[in-house]
Design a protein around this motif. Structure first.
Motif, PDB file in Angstrom:
ATOM      1  N   UNK A  61      33.689 -53.411 -15.726  1.00 45.70           N
ATOM      2  CA  UNK A  61      33.073 -54.987 -15.916  1.00 45.70           C
ATOM      3  C   UNK A  61      31.334 -54.685 -16.407  1.00 45.70           C
ATOM      4  N   UNK A  62      30.704 -53.634 -15.594  1.00 49.61           N
ATOM      5  CA  UNK A  62      29.583 -53.441 -15.825  1.00 49.61           C
ATOM      6  C   UNK A  62      29.232 -53.374 -17.535  1.00 49.61           C
ATOM      7  N   UNK A  63      30.175 -52.334 -18.248  1.00 54.18           N
ATOM      8  CA  UNK A  63      30.127 -52.131 -19.730  1.00 54.18           C
ATOM      9  C   UNK A  63      30.235 -53.333 -20.310  1.00 54.18           C
ATOM     10  N   UNK A  64      31.166 -54.164 -19.905  1.00 61.87           N
ATOM     11  CA  UNK A  64      31.530 -55.337 -20.591  1.00 61.87           C
ATOM     12  C   UNK A  64      30.085 -56.068 -20.688  1.00 61.87           C
ATOM     13  N   UNK A  65      29.391 -56.275 -19.427  1.00 60.65           N
ATOM     14  CA  UNK A  65      28.457 -57.132 -19.419  1.00 60.65           C
ATOM     15  C   UNK A  65      27.125 -56.704 -20.390  1.00 60.65           C
ATOM     16  N   UNK A  66      27.021 -55.057 -20.483  1.00 55.28           N
ATOM     17  CA  UNK A  66      26.161 -54.808 -21.154  1.00 55.28           C
ATOM     18  C   UNK A  66      26.505 -54.744 -22.729  1.00 55.28           C
ATOM     19  N   UNK A  67      27.910 -54.941 -23.098  1.00 50.38           N
ATOM     20  CA  UNK A  67      28.363 -55.080 -24.513  1.00 50.38           C
ATOM     21  C   UNK A  67      28.009 -56.834 -24.943  1.00 50.38           C
ATOM     22  N   UNK A  68      27.905 -57.738 -23.787  1.00 48.95           N
ATOM     23  CA  UNK A  68      27.575 -58.951 -24.199  1.00 48.95           C
ATOM     24  C   UNK A  68      25.967 -59.149 -24.376  1.00 48.95           C
ATOM     25  N   UNK A  69      25.180 -57.959 -24.076  1.00 46.91           N
ATOM     26  CA  UNK A  69      23.797 -57.939 -24.245  1.00 46.91           C
ATOM     27  C   UNK A  69      22.843 -58.513 -23.188  1.00 46.91           C
ATOM     28  N   UNK A  70      23.403 -58.153 -21.956  1.00 51.04           N
ATOM     29  CA  UNK A  70      22.733 -58.162 -20.642  1.00 51.04           C
ATOM     30  C   UNK A  70      22.388 -57.189 -20.360  1.00 51.04           C
ATOM     31  N   UNK A  71      20.850 -56.937 -19.805  1.00 52.66           N
ATOM     32  CA  UNK A  71      20.793 -55.541 -19.067  1.00 52.66           C
ATOM     33  C   UNK A  71      21.358 -55.477 -17.955  1.00 52.66           C
ATOM     34  N   UNK A  72      21.895 -54.381 -17.436  1.00 53.11           N
ATOM     35  CA  UNK A  72      22.493 -53.956 -16.261  1.00 53.11           C
ATOM     36  C   UNK A  72      21.908 -52.689 -15.637  1.00 53.11           C
ATOM     37  N   UNK A  73      21.381 -52.956 -14.331  1.00 53.49           N
ATOM     38  CA  UNK A  73      20.772 -52.191 -13.543  1.00 53.49           C
ATOM     39  C   UNK A  73      21.721 -51.761 -12.160  1.00 53.49           C
ATOM     40  N   UNK A  74      21.942 -50.595 -12.103  1.00 48.75           N
ATOM     41  CA  UNK A  74      22.050 -49.506 -12.888  1.00 48.75           C
ATOM     42  C   UNK A  74      23.029 -49.453 -13.972  1.00 48.75           C
TER      43      UNK A  74
END
Length: 272
Positions: A61-74
């Motif tokens: 899920x975290x990687x999918x969010x990153x692929x959508x262009x949203x910064x993820x922390x961590x």
């Protein structure tokens, strides 16, 4: 600024609710609109936001969010490296001191691991520490005194075997690192268990880490790509584990240091 607090849909209870409420209340005081979304909700739809504070281990899920262009922390990668104790060990090799560790060879079903266990005992000695690669709060971690005891814990799940650091039995140091600096630290002790986790009955006291301990914790976070983390260091200076989303309420209650606003300030500095 708008953000999403990503949590696990299936982990419920007062301990988790207290943490989630603390994070959202802290964000509100800092003029951040932080909305809670579970990994189930995020699997169905990724809403627009300036960032995601990912307080879970669902790295797909975290990687999918990153692929959508949203910064993820961590980041998904950092969480993945911390979630798997074998990956943590390998990534930190040569960067920070760690207990001698052997990673069980990969198998695709329950298999006879007697040869590996016998060789591991020759290399690591007894007792030794058995750790499933995935687990939190000290679960699936056992101190084993015989080969039979080790084998009794083996399933099809991946695991590591680690030397037992007797001088640190039931004791370690938790250093909270944010943005490459130490922001809080405690010493944890459990007189009834070799695991120091508070969940297992351990206690904590405020602690001032040495410059070497701070350097070790910061280096571990840098190597793993972590914006924030809790680093567990044994009394001999070796890194035991690194937690990508450590429970910060107990440390706050012990030290008086609220790590949440420090995390939000660090995120704000990275997405400007």
């Amino acid at each position: 600024m708008t953000g999403i607090l990503a949590i696990n849909h299936f982990l419920k209870g007062d301990k988790f609710n207290e943490l989630h409420n603390h994070l959202t209340n802290c964000a509100k005081k800092m003029n951040i609109d932080l909305n809670i979304k579970t990994n189930l909700e995020l699997a169905l739809n990724i809403p627009q936001a300036d960032f995601v504070l990912f307080w879970d281990k669902d790295t797909n899920i975290a990687r999918s969010i990153e692929k959508a262009g949203v910064p993820v922390f961590n980041s998904a990668r950092a969480i993945e490296l911390c979630d798997d104790k074998a990956k943590t060990y390998v990534e930190l090799l040569g960067a920070v001191p760690q207990p001698k560790t052997l990673i069980a060879p990969k198998c695709y079903f329950e298999a006879d691991m007697r040869d590996f266990v016998d060789c591991a005992i020759e290399i690591l000695g007894l007792p030794l520490v058995f750790k499933e690669c995935f687990g939190s709060f000290g679960s699936q971690v056992f101190l084993c005194h015989t080969a039979e005891e080790i084998i009794s814990h083996i399933t099809s799940k991946p695991f590591i075997l680690q030397e037992y650091v007797k001088e640190s039995s039931g004791r370690d140091i938790r250093i909270e690192v944010v943005g490459g600096r130490c922001v809080s630290a405690v010493k944890r002790e459990n007189t009834n268990d070799f695991r120091s986790n508070v969940t297992n009955g351990g206690t904590m006291t405020k602690y001032t880490p040495t410059s070497t301990e701070i350097s070790t914790a910061v280096t571990a976070c840098e190597k793993l790509g972590l914006t924030f983390a809790g680093v567990d260091i044994l009394e001999n200076g070796q890194v035991c584990e690194v937690n990508s989303n450590a429970h910060i309420i107990n440390i706050m209650n012990c030290t008086g240091v609220d790590i949440a606003p420090v995390i939000f300030e660090e995120i704000r500095s990275k997405i400007k």
